[in-house]
Design a protein around this motif. Sequence first.
Motif, PDB file in Angstrom:
ATOM      1  N   ARG A   1     -26.501 -37.917 -84.199  1.00  9.29           N
ATOM      2  CA  ARG A   1     -27.753 -37.856 -83.435  1.00  9.29           C
ATOM      3  C   ARG A   1     -27.507 -37.320 -82.036  1.00  9.29           C
ATOM      4  O   ARG A   1     -28.285 -36.514 -81.517  1.00  9.29           O
ATOM      5  CB  ARG A   1     -28.371 -39.255 -83.328  1.00  9.29           C
ATOM      6  CG  ARG A   1     -29.182 -39.715 -84.517  1.00  9.29           C
ATOM      7  CD  ARG A   1     -29.873 -41.023 -84.207  1.00  9.29           C
ATOM      8  NE  ARG A   1     -30.841 -40.875 -83.135  1.00  9.29           N
ATOM      9  CZ  ARG A   1     -31.338 -41.899 -82.435  1.00  9.29           C
ATOM     10  NH1 ARG A   1     -30.935 -43.124 -82.681  1.00  9.29           N
ATOM     11  NH2 ARG A   1     -32.223 -41.682 -81.485  1.00  9.29           N
ATOM     12  N   GLU A   2     -26.398 -37.778 -81.430  1.00  7.89           N
ATOM     13  CA  GLU A   2     -26.070 -37.322 -80.081  1.00  7.89           C
ATOM     14  C   GLU A   2     -25.796 -35.828 -80.062  1.00  7.89           C
ATOM     15  O   GLU A   2     -26.260 -35.108 -79.181  1.00  7.89           O
ATOM     16  CB  GLU A   2     -24.866 -38.113 -79.567  1.00  7.89           C
ATOM     17  CG  GLU A   2     -24.660 -38.077 -78.077  1.00  7.89           C
ATOM     18  CD  GLU A   2     -23.712 -36.998 -77.617  1.00  7.89           C
ATOM     19  OE1 GLU A   2     -23.591 -36.759 -76.415  1.00  7.89           O
ATOM     20  OE2 GLU A   2     -23.078 -36.360 -78.491  1.00  7.89           O
TER      21      GLU A   2
ATOM     22  N   ALA B   1     -27.997 -32.905 -78.217  1.00  7.62           N
ATOM     23  CA  ALA B   1     -27.368 -31.961 -77.284  1.00  7.62           C
ATOM     24  C   ALA B   1     -27.700 -30.522 -77.644  1.00  7.62           C
ATOM     25  O   ALA B   1     -27.981 -29.700 -76.773  1.00  7.62           O
ATOM     26  CB  ALA B   1     -25.861 -32.172 -77.280  1.00  7.62           C
ATOM     27  N   SER B   2     -27.675 -30.199 -78.931  1.00  7.16           N
ATOM     28  CA  SER B   2     -27.942 -28.819 -79.353  1.00  7.16           C
ATOM     29  C   SER B   2     -29.374 -28.422 -79.036  1.00  7.16           C
ATOM     30  O   SER B   2     -29.654 -27.293 -78.648  1.00  7.16           O
ATOM     31  CB  SER B   2     -27.662 -28.655 -80.852  1.00  7.16           C
ATOM     32  OG  SER B   2     -28.592 -29.397 -81.623  1.00  7.16           O
ATOM     33  N   ARG B   3     -30.307 -29.372 -79.156  1.00  7.40           N
ATOM     34  CA  ARG B   3     -31.706 -29.067 -78.855  1.00  7.40           C
ATOM     35  C   ARG B   3     -31.939 -28.934 -77.352  1.00  7.40           C
ATOM     36  O   ARG B   3     -32.722 -28.111 -76.908  1.00  7.40           O
ATOM     37  CB  ARG B   3     -32.622 -30.142 -79.458  1.00  7.40           C
ATOM     38  CG  ARG B   3     -32.717 -30.051 -80.973  1.00  7.40           C
ATOM     39  CD  ARG B   3     -33.753 -30.973 -81.560  1.00  7.40           C
ATOM     40  NE  ARG B   3     -33.294 -32.347 -81.641  1.00  7.40           N
ATOM     41  CZ  ARG B   3     -33.817 -33.358 -80.948  1.00  7.40           C
ATOM     42  NH1 ARG B   3     -34.791 -33.131 -80.099  1.00  7.40           N
ATOM     43  NH2 ARG B   3     -33.363 -34.575 -81.088  1.00  7.40           N
TER      44      ARG B   3
ATOM     45  N   PRO C   1     -20.748 -37.539 -75.354  1.00  9.89           N
ATOM     46  CA  PRO C   1     -19.764 -36.467 -75.156  1.00  9.89           C
ATOM     47  C   PRO C   1     -20.345 -35.065 -75.098  1.00  9.89           C
ATOM     48  O   PRO C   1     -19.753 -34.179 -74.475  1.00  9.89           O
ATOM     49  CB  PRO C   1     -18.828 -36.628 -76.363  1.00  9.89           C
ATOM     50  CG  PRO C   1     -19.652 -37.334 -77.395  1.00  9.89           C
ATOM     51  CD  PRO C   1     -20.546 -38.252 -76.634  1.00  9.89           C
ATOM     52  N   THR C   2     -21.502 -34.829 -75.712  1.00  5.16           N
ATOM     53  CA  THR C   2     -22.000 -33.453 -75.798  1.00  5.16           C
ATOM     54  C   THR C   2     -23.295 -33.200 -75.032  1.00  5.16           C
ATOM     55  O   THR C   2     -23.692 -32.045 -74.881  1.00  5.16           O
ATOM     56  CB  THR C   2     -22.213 -33.036 -77.272  1.00  5.16           C
ATOM     57  OG1 THR C   2     -23.244 -33.852 -77.849  1.00  5.16           O
ATOM     58  CG2 THR C   2     -20.936 -33.196 -78.080  1.00  5.16           C
TER      59      THR C   2
END
Length: 338
Positions: free
Chosen positions: A151-152, A156-158, A309-310
């Motif tokens: 989920r994290e 982050a990608s979005r 972390p991301t």
Amino acid sequence: MTQLVRYETARSALAEARSVDEVKDIRDKSEAMRAYARMAKDTQLEIDATELRLRAERRLGIMLSEQKQTIGMNRGGWQTCGSGEEPQDRIPTLAEVGIDKKLSSRAQRIGGIGEQAFEAMVESVRDRIASGERIGLNITTADKKERRAARERDLASRQAALPNKRYGVIYADPEWRFEVYNRDTGMDRAADNHYPTSSTEDICNRPVADIAADDCVLFLWATVPMLPDALRVMDAWDFQYKSHCVWAKDRVGTGYWFRNQHEILLVGTRGNVPAPAMGTQVESLVDASVGRHSEKPAKFYELIERYFPTLPKIELNARAARPGWDAWGYEAPVNEMA
């Protein structure tokens, strides 16, 4: 080659399935294949069968969720049209297609995971089986950790894809102005001697919400006397208080009621931010040495990076550059300012 053909055929059948009972049948056959592969110690077959089961359960969960939102679910009993007879197009109950509440709940949870997060979870499961780990597919603590991590990463990608940069993590140490009882005698150890301070009103008025992603976490430092002000700032910046941890210092400071030896790091969120998975939370009392005036220990950067972390990160009132972070503030490195 036979296994590969079987795997590809099953993947195709799953993609073409249009009804809940078809998908449920593929899911059950995948689970039977997985159980056989374990007994036969066929690692590749177990990997493929496990992935098929996960994909079938995700498809099942999506179909059940869509059915809830459109024609609805049959919770049991007759659906009549006033005639007393069972309608010809009656929606079958979950039990009638072999889906119990446990499977329905699990499938809908997996179905609710974003596409990128799900693919990351599948890849992790495949790697764990390949490494010899014997895993179950119930939502165990280990699965929850991976789902949370997925989920994290998906979040982050979005956020990174937004046209104007928004941050998923905001770490702030405002330049609090604490009013002493007597400015003639009480300013010898005030923050104003080290850097310019600002009123709580000015800090509240900063457009921090404009740089925060819809789903964002705020880590906000507060000294003991400024705790009410910090909660006020958190609310003004459009974050909701969730929790806090305490920095236990190795040196005693000042104070009217007590000689303060700690500071408080508040945590607030907006939107839907994943909390740490069970078993991964750090202790709320963090021992660390005191550095320069107002300088915060590296342990707290590491804590935030461990949890997120991301996600894109920014530090407000930063003093030094840190890899992977943007920085803003009076003492922030010029080439790192956001």
